[in-house]
Design an enzyme around this catalytic site. Structure first.
Site, PDB file in Angstrom:
ATOM      1  N   PRO A   1      45.259   4.095 -28.651  1.00  0.00           N
ATOM      2  CA  PRO A   1      44.434   4.820 -27.673  1.00  0.00           C
ATOM      3  C   PRO A   1      45.089   6.110 -27.222  1.00  0.00           C
ATOM      4  O   PRO A   1      46.290   6.150 -26.933  1.00  0.00           O
ATOM      5  CB  PRO A   1      44.307   3.821 -26.525  1.00  0.00           C
ATOM      6  CG  PRO A   1      44.357   2.498 -27.209  1.00  0.00           C
ATOM      7  CD  PRO A   1      45.351   2.666 -28.331  1.00  0.00           C
ATOM      8  N   CYS A   2      44.267   7.171 -27.182  1.00  0.00           N
ATOM      9  CA  CYS A   2      44.832   8.516 -27.000  1.00  0.00           C
ATOM     10  C   CYS A   2      44.565   9.102 -25.619  1.00  0.00           C
ATOM     11  O   CYS A   2      44.788  10.284 -25.400  1.00  0.00           O
ATOM     12  CB  CYS A   2      44.265   9.466 -28.070  1.00  0.00           C
ATOM     13  SG  CYS A   2      42.471   9.670 -27.993  1.00  0.00           S
ATOM     14  N   GLN A   3      44.064   8.332 -24.644  1.00  0.00           N
ATOM     15  CA  GLN A   3      43.880   8.887 -23.316  1.00  0.00           C
ATOM     16  C   GLN A   3      45.206   9.429 -22.813  1.00  0.00           C
ATOM     17  O   GLN A   3      46.232   8.774 -22.904  1.00  0.00           O
ATOM     18  CB  GLN A   3      43.364   7.821 -22.339  1.00  0.00           C
ATOM     19  CG  GLN A   3      41.948   7.383 -22.615  1.00  0.00           C
ATOM     20  CD  GLN A   3      41.857   6.267 -23.626  1.00  0.00           C
ATOM     21  OE1 GLN A   3      42.821   5.971 -24.308  1.00  0.00           O
ATOM     22  NE2 GLN A   3      40.688   5.663 -23.734  1.00  0.00           N
TER      23      GLN A   3
END
Length: 368
Positions: free
Chosen positions: A90-92
């Site tokens: 996940p790239c948040q």
């Protein structure tokens, strides 16, 4: 899925590939399965996948089978063996949108970004010949990239990495992704572009366009296969009609502007692509998770006075029309926006498969 099921992801109940069958694939943080689909099209067989979004996991199950787990990867004690591991932690916090509100993350300040370590834990256990990581371009600026390099070296993998432009690989969309290919069976390489922005001496076809992707769909949505009509207020339609192809919110007359735009200080910046209209003969801009809302980006249809539909968004992400999405249209749009374009995934998969084949040939020659 209960805790016991999460802890037995490598049990005999999971499908396993016999000798002579297609190479086995694990997809971590798989979402709807854009990466998996590209690899399946190239000849791989998925044996394990995980995502914590139940709608995305159900979409994956509908299209690929029951080897998907919906749950927290940190609760998986062991992973099955596989030839290739793929996925995007996940790239948040990595994206430019994230930086606007959260600043640049650090390993201590943003726990979610530590999921890269779970990815590499899977690599260590599954012992794949190659692995593929995809993420936003800014991924290469942060501690997670440093961690992957460190762990890859410890496990004996060489790396090739770059930011790839999806349009260069036949995707009708200007979308950039950070791609890492790790290999322990030879020197890795990245796929070579198949398309180009303009004609040149290389003779490659030019970038595919919005027209190429959705030009055959009815201008008036027919409510078939997620090509659905959405109600809009009379005022919204007046705003849409004021925006020409390639235009945006700045083309809307002051008397019908949204107050938050009308009173905005011009010097404060902000995206000019809000309420933007696509162009028929250019690729789309990046299709994000809220593409059903014109006020969120350049998502107005090139000609019709509406946002693009779920089906049109899926086409721009190169999902085939027979791919099934679980959940509401808004949930499907989220899955589509989060996905890796299928055609880009396939080009990466073909390169990975070629690397595996070349290694097998070299091994056979050495043994002869």
């Amino acid at each position: 899925m209960d805790e016991m099921s999460l802890k037995t992801a490598n049990s005999a109940s999971l499908p396993t590939a016999d000798s002579g069958t297609p190479p086995k694939l694990i997809d971590l943080f798989c979402g709807a399965g854009g990466l998996t689909l590209g690899f399946v099209q190239a000849g791989f067989r998925p044996v394990f996948a995980i995502d914590d979004d139940r709608h995305a996991a159900e979409t994956y199950r509908l299209n690929f089978g029951d080897h998907i787990i919906c749950g927290d990867i940190r609760q998986i004690e062991s992973f099955p063996a596989a030839d290739v591991v793929i996925g995007g932690p996940p790239c948040q916090g990595f994206s430019r949108l994230g930086k606007q509100t959260h600043g640049l993350p650090t390993e201590k300040s943003y726990e979610g970004n530590g999921l890269w370590a779970e990815y590499m834990r899977c690599v260590e256990q599954a012992q794949p010949k190659l692995f593929v990581v995809e993420n936003v371009p800014d991924f290469f600026k942060h501690f997670a990239w440093e961690g992957i390099q460190r762990e890859a070296a410890r496990l004996g993998y060489q790396l090739a990495h770059a930011v790839l432009h999806a349009a260069d690989f036949g995707v009708p969309q200007k979308r950039q992704r950070a791609i890492i290919i790790g290999s322990r069976v030879g020197k890795p390489r990245l796929p070579m572009p198949t398309h180009q922005q303009k004609l040149n001496l290389l003779g490659q076809p030019v970038w595919r366009t919005v027209r190429d992707a959705i030009g055959d769909l009815p201008l008036e949505p027919n409510n078939i296969n997620r090509h659905d009509f959405r109600n809009a207020s009379e005022l919204s339609i007046r705003r849409y009609k004021a925006i020409p192809p390639g235009g945006n919110r700045k083309n809307i007359p002051d008397e019908i502007q949204l107050p938050c735009w009308k009173n905005k200080n011009p010097k404060s910046g902000g995206s000019a692509d809000l309420m933007g209209r696509l162009l028929w003969d250019q690729p789309a801009l990046t299709i994000r998770t809220e593409f059903l809302k014109p006020e969120k980006g350049r998502y107005l249809h090139p000609q019709a006075h509406r946002s693009i539909t779920v089906r049109e968004g899926a086409r721009l992400q190169t999902f085939p029309d027979d791919f099934k999405f679980a959940g509401s249209n808004y949930q499907a749009a989220k899955q589509i926006g989060n996905a890796v374009p299928v055609l880009l995934a396939r080009r990466i998969a073909e390169t990975v498969l070629a690397l595996m084949f070349e290694t097998d040939v070299m091994t056979a020659r050495s043994a002869a």
